[in-house]
Design a protein around this motif. Structure first.
Motif, PDB file in Angstrom:
ATOM      1  N   MET A 169       5.499   7.607   2.673  1.00 43.31           N
ATOM      2  CA  MET A 169       4.319   8.175   3.312  1.00 43.31           C
ATOM      3  C   MET A 169       4.513   9.680   3.459  1.00 43.31           C
ATOM      4  O   MET A 169       5.548  10.132   3.939  1.00 43.31           O
ATOM      5  CB  MET A 169       4.133   7.535   4.690  1.00 43.31           C
ATOM      6  CG  MET A 169       2.814   7.878   5.318  1.00 43.31           C
ATOM      7  SD  MET A 169       2.628   7.043   6.875  1.00 43.31           S
ATOM      8  CE  MET A 169       3.757   7.972   7.895  1.00 43.31           C
ATOM      9  N   LEU A 170       3.521  10.404   2.982  1.00 44.70           N
ATOM     10  CA  LEU A 170       3.610  11.854   3.105  1.00 44.70           C
ATOM     11  C   LEU A 170       2.932  12.251   4.401  1.00 44.70           C
ATOM     12  O   LEU A 170       1.897  11.687   4.768  1.00 44.70           O
ATOM     13  CB  LEU A 170       2.870  12.508   1.934  1.00 44.70           C
ATOM     14  CG  LEU A 170       3.471  12.275   0.550  1.00 44.70           C
ATOM     15  CD1 LEU A 170       2.486  12.691  -0.529  1.00 44.70           C
ATOM     16  CD2 LEU A 170       4.759  13.068   0.419  1.00 44.70           C
ATOM     17  N   PHE A 207      -0.626   8.053   1.825  1.00 46.73           N
ATOM     18  CA  PHE A 207       0.228   7.453   0.804  1.00 46.73           C
ATOM     19  C   PHE A 207      -0.218   7.934  -0.565  1.00 46.73           C
ATOM     20  O   PHE A 207      -1.433   8.091  -0.792  1.00 46.73           O
ATOM     21  CB  PHE A 207       0.121   5.923   0.854  1.00 46.73           C
ATOM     22  CG  PHE A 207       0.756   5.347   2.060  1.00 46.73           C
ATOM     23  CD1 PHE A 207       2.143   5.299   2.161  1.00 46.73           C
ATOM     24  CD2 PHE A 207      -0.002   4.868   3.099  1.00 46.73           C
ATOM     25  CE1 PHE A 207       2.738   4.770   3.288  1.00 46.73           C
ATOM     26  CE2 PHE A 207       0.591   4.349   4.232  1.00 46.73           C
ATOM     27  CZ  PHE A 207       1.970   4.299   4.329  1.00 46.73           C
ATOM     28  N   PRO A 208       0.716   8.148  -1.489  1.00 49.35           N
ATOM     29  CA  PRO A 208       0.326   8.556  -2.845  1.00 49.35           C
ATOM     30  C   PRO A 208      -0.744   7.626  -3.432  1.00 49.35           C
ATOM     31  O   PRO A 208      -1.645   8.075  -4.124  1.00 49.35           O
ATOM     32  CB  PRO A 208       1.637   8.465  -3.633  1.00 49.35           C
ATOM     33  CG  PRO A 208       2.701   8.681  -2.602  1.00 49.35           C
ATOM     34  CD  PRO A 208       2.180   8.085  -1.330  1.00 49.35           C
ATOM     35  N   ARG A 216       0.829  -1.210   0.000  1.00 53.01           N
ATOM     36  CA  ARG A 216       0.000   0.000   0.000  1.00 53.01           C
ATOM     37  C   ARG A 216       0.866   1.263   0.000  1.00 53.01           C
ATOM     38  O   ARG A 216       0.369   2.368  -0.149  1.00 53.01           O
ATOM     39  CB  ARG A 216      -0.987  -0.062   1.153  1.00 53.01           C
ATOM     40  CG  ARG A 216      -0.573   0.538   2.414  1.00 53.01           C
ATOM     41  CD  ARG A 216      -1.678   0.903   3.400  1.00 53.01           C
ATOM     42  NE  ARG A 216      -2.878   0.116   3.436  1.00 53.01           N
ATOM     43  CZ  ARG A 216      -3.597  -0.095   4.547  1.00 53.01           C
ATOM     44  NH1 ARG A 216      -3.189   0.395   5.703  1.00 53.01           N
ATOM     45  NH2 ARG A 216      -4.688  -0.769   4.508  1.00 53.01           N
ATOM     46  N   GLY A 217       2.151   1.099   0.154  1.00 53.54           N
ATOM     47  CA  GLY A 217       3.067   2.233   0.139  1.00 53.54           C
ATOM     48  C   GLY A 217       4.340   1.818   0.841  1.00 53.54           C
ATOM     49  O   GLY A 217       4.504   0.647   1.174  1.00 53.54           O
ATOM     50  N   VAL A 224       4.549  18.712  -3.033  1.00 51.33           N
ATOM     51  CA  VAL A 224       4.430  19.052  -1.618  1.00 51.33           C
ATOM     52  C   VAL A 224       5.435  20.164  -1.320  1.00 51.33           C
ATOM     53  O   VAL A 224       6.564  20.142  -1.817  1.00 51.33           O
ATOM     54  CB  VAL A 224       4.753  17.818  -0.737  1.00 51.33           C
ATOM     55  CG1 VAL A 224       4.428  18.106   0.717  1.00 51.33           C
ATOM     56  CG2 VAL A 224       3.977  16.609  -1.207  1.00 51.33           C
ATOM     57  N   ASP A 225       5.010  21.131  -0.555  1.00 56.87           N
ATOM     58  CA  ASP A 225       5.912  22.251  -0.238  1.00 56.87           C
ATOM     59  C   ASP A 225       5.643  22.706   1.193  1.00 56.87           C
ATOM     60  O   ASP A 225       4.690  22.240   1.833  1.00 56.87           O
ATOM     61  CB  ASP A 225       5.659  23.405  -1.228  1.00 56.87           C
ATOM     62  CG  ASP A 225       6.900  24.277  -1.393  1.00 56.87           C
ATOM     63  OD1 ASP A 225       7.844  24.130  -0.577  1.00 56.87           O
ATOM     64  OD2 ASP A 225       6.923  25.100  -2.320  1.00 56.87           O
ATOM     65  N   ARG A 226       6.473  23.593   1.688  1.00 56.48           N
ATOM     66  CA  ARG A 226       6.194  24.195   2.995  1.00 56.48           C
ATOM     67  C   ARG A 226       6.256  25.703   2.833  1.00 56.48           C
ATOM     68  O   ARG A 226       7.293  26.256   2.500  1.00 56.48           O
ATOM     69  CB  ARG A 226       7.200  23.708   4.039  1.00 56.48           C
ATOM     70  CG  ARG A 226       6.899  24.283   5.412  1.00 56.48           C
ATOM     71  CD  ARG A 226       7.605  23.513   6.511  1.00 56.48           C
ATOM     72  NE  ARG A 226       7.101  22.160   6.653  1.00 56.48           N
ATOM     73  CZ  ARG A 226       7.874  21.106   6.919  1.00 56.48           C
ATOM     74  NH1 ARG A 226       9.159  21.237   7.032  1.00 56.48           N
ATOM     75  NH2 ARG A 226       7.335  19.917   7.061  1.00 56.48           N
ATOM     76  N   ILE A 227       5.109  26.335   2.972  1.00 56.98           N
ATOM     77  CA  ILE A 227       5.033  27.780   2.772  1.00 56.98           C
ATOM     78  C   ILE A 227       4.586  28.406   4.089  1.00 56.98           C
ATOM     79  O   ILE A 227       3.575  27.989   4.663  1.00 56.98           O
ATOM     80  CB  ILE A 227       4.049  28.115   1.613  1.00 56.98           C
ATOM     81  CG1 ILE A 227       4.607  27.497   0.319  1.00 56.98           C
ATOM     82  CG2 ILE A 227       3.858  29.622   1.459  1.00 56.98           C
ATOM     83  CD1 ILE A 227       3.664  27.517  -0.855  1.00 56.98           C
ATOM     84  N   ASN A 228       5.356  29.383   4.564  1.00 54.86           N
ATOM     85  CA  ASN A 228       5.090  30.008   5.880  1.00 54.86           C
ATOM     86  C   ASN A 228       4.919  28.954   6.967  1.00 54.86           C
ATOM     87  O   ASN A 228       3.963  28.990   7.744  1.00 54.86           O
ATOM     88  CB  ASN A 228       3.832  30.891   5.845  1.00 54.86           C
ATOM     89  CG  ASN A 228       4.015  32.058   4.892  1.00 54.86           C
ATOM     90  OD1 ASN A 228       5.146  32.517   4.702  1.00 54.86           O
ATOM     91  ND2 ASN A 228       2.929  32.515   4.292  1.00 54.86           N
TER      92      ASN A 228
END
Ligand code: DLL
Length: 434
Positions: free
Chosen positions: A332-333, A341-342, A326-327, A362-366
């Motif tokens: 795993m995000l 999982f995607p 399953r991933g 996927v990113d990290r903003i503020n």
């Protein structure tokens, strides 16, 4: 249901016979590792375990785990249990980070691996009359040569097309009359789209079955491939560290993948505690290579997440079945604290009638995680009004929120704008790691 088997005496053996084979092979493996692999001898000494303590297959739990880091730390040949002169082949898996994982095989290892791959081809209904079209990459990657040797071992005819040049793939399928197609599921999709774009009716192609693996894929993607190519699509699993393709494969019932457990002893563990988990519970898949000479890994942690089922299968095989992975523990995000999982996102997209051509950014903003799901419009949607497209985006975002509890921005892209993969598809771009 009565099936065809490559080696019924093993594939349909009673649990008692399998237990006997596994226990005998484990004792030999531990002896060999203790004598020939200093890393294992040191670990066993530290744990106070001697080869004589290992009597039955259940004693595997007394042994140390092996991880990818161990292979990297002992790069390239430090965990090999035979002198270089006894090696017949080297393969490697191309990790995205760090050093490659190098694996070696003796002649006997190659023969056993080919046997596992031959059993797999028979599981999907292959016979020695068949043409087996191999579009996995040939080279250090195990996909191409693994199924090639499996086809030859069975007595079938291998067509070593390798990946790439997709129109030529279709032409070969058509002109040579390939019966079985082997490639990654994402490449199978691409071949299927190419068949459609070339105006060929897939039902006119002789190909009847596909052996697809090397990456996770969902049931919905199976349906899509089966429709595009007019075949039955089967899942095959493997990893270079254990053997390539053919560690496990689906049979005609497509209800789990039969593990060649006389060669690769599986366990499911809790990835955090290392405790063994019972049948039906998802956890990390661990293999002990009980039949191997060159690189006989003990309790190798695959990082793949699946469950096991020891109940006999209606096909007649008694070989334990693993669920579709399953991933991976490392795939795993974690998006704002939610684990996903995607493959779960893929399921939602395909349930909504989208094609499996997507990427997750996927990113990290503020200091906040963001997820953008980029997905190609289907040909039909392309001519839709802006308002219709917006409503589709909303529908996808709502479905992701209600089923997976994740907030995502949806971006519909033009058809064919996401690069097609000829090997393993890259689904996730995680900008947080850069
Ligand atoms: O992918 C071997 C292979 C080749 C298997 C052809 C099947 C067909 P590696 O490059 O070492 O070896 O990658 C192994 O790929 O740990 C899984 O995470 C993933 N994987 C392989 N098969 C499947 C599958 C080959 N059927 C890693 N479903 C494994 C999901 C799979 N993931």
């Amino acid at each position: 249901m009565q099936g065809n088997y490559f080696q019924p005496e093993i594939e349909c053996a009673s649990r008692e016979v399998m237990h006997y084979i596994q226990s005998k092979r484990l004792r030999r493996l531990v002896e060999r590792c203790y004598q020939n692999v200093p890393v294992y001898r040191k670990r066993m000494d530290e744990m106070g375990v001697l080869p004589g303590d290992i009597k039955e297959i259940e004693d595997v739990r007394k042994l140390p785990f092996t991880t990818k880091t161990d292979l990297r730390d002992n790069y390239p040949f430090g965990l090999f249990a035979v002198p270089k002169a006894q090696l017949a082949r080297i393969h490697a898996s191309s990790g995205t980070t760090g050093k490659q994982t190098v694996v070696g095989y003796t002649k006997a290892d190659i023969d056993a691996w080919a046997t596992g791959a031959a059993r797999s081809i028979v599981m999907v209904g292959g016979t020695k009359e068949d043409f087996v079209h191999v579009s996995y990459g040939y080279g250090l990657f195990t996909g191409g040569l693994g199924l090639h040797y499996g086809a030859e071992k069975l007595g079938a005819t291998a067509i070593p097309v390798s990946s790439g040049n997709t129109k030529r793939q279709v032409q070969i399928l058509q002109d040579y009359g390939s019966d079985i197609l082997c490639c990654t599921p994402s490449y199978a999709m691409y071949i299927g789209e190419t068949v459609r774009d070339m105006g060929i009716d897939p039902t006119t192609l002789p190909v009847r079955a596909g052996i697809f693996g090397a990456e996770p894929w969902t049931e919905q993607m199976r349906k899509e491939i089966e429709r595009l190519l007019a075949i039955r699509a089967f899942d095959i699993y493997g990893l270079s560290e254990i053997a390539g393709p053919g560690v496990a494969c689906e049979c005609q019932l497509q209800n789990g993948l039969h593990i060649n457990e006389d060669m690769f002893y599986p366990e499911i563990i809790d990835p955090d505690t290392g405790e063994t988990l019972p049948d039906g519970v998802y956890g990390e898949l661990v293999f002990t290579c009980i039949g191997k000479e060159a690189l006989p890994l003990m309790r190798y942690r695959t990082r793949d997440i699946c469950s096991l089922d020891h109940t006999p299968c209606e096909c007649g095989r008694t070989l334990v079945r693993m669920s579709k992975p399953r991933g991976r523990t490392d795939d795993m995000l974690i998006i704002r604290g939610i684990n996903v999982f995607p493959s779960q996102i893929e399921s939602v997209l395909l349930e909504l009638g989208m094609d499996p051509n997507y990427q997750l950014v996927v990113d990290r903003i503020n200091n906040l995680d963001t997820l953008e799901v980029q997905i190609e419009m289907t040909e039909g949607m392309f001519s839709d009004t802006v308002r219709n497209l917006e409503s589709i985006e909303h529908r996808i975002a709502n479905a992701l929120q209600s089923t997976l509890n994740i907030v995502a921005r949806i971006r519909l892209l033009e058809p064919k704008s996401i690069p097609r993969s000829e090997g393993k598809a890259k689904r996730v771009i995680d900008k947080r790691k850069v």
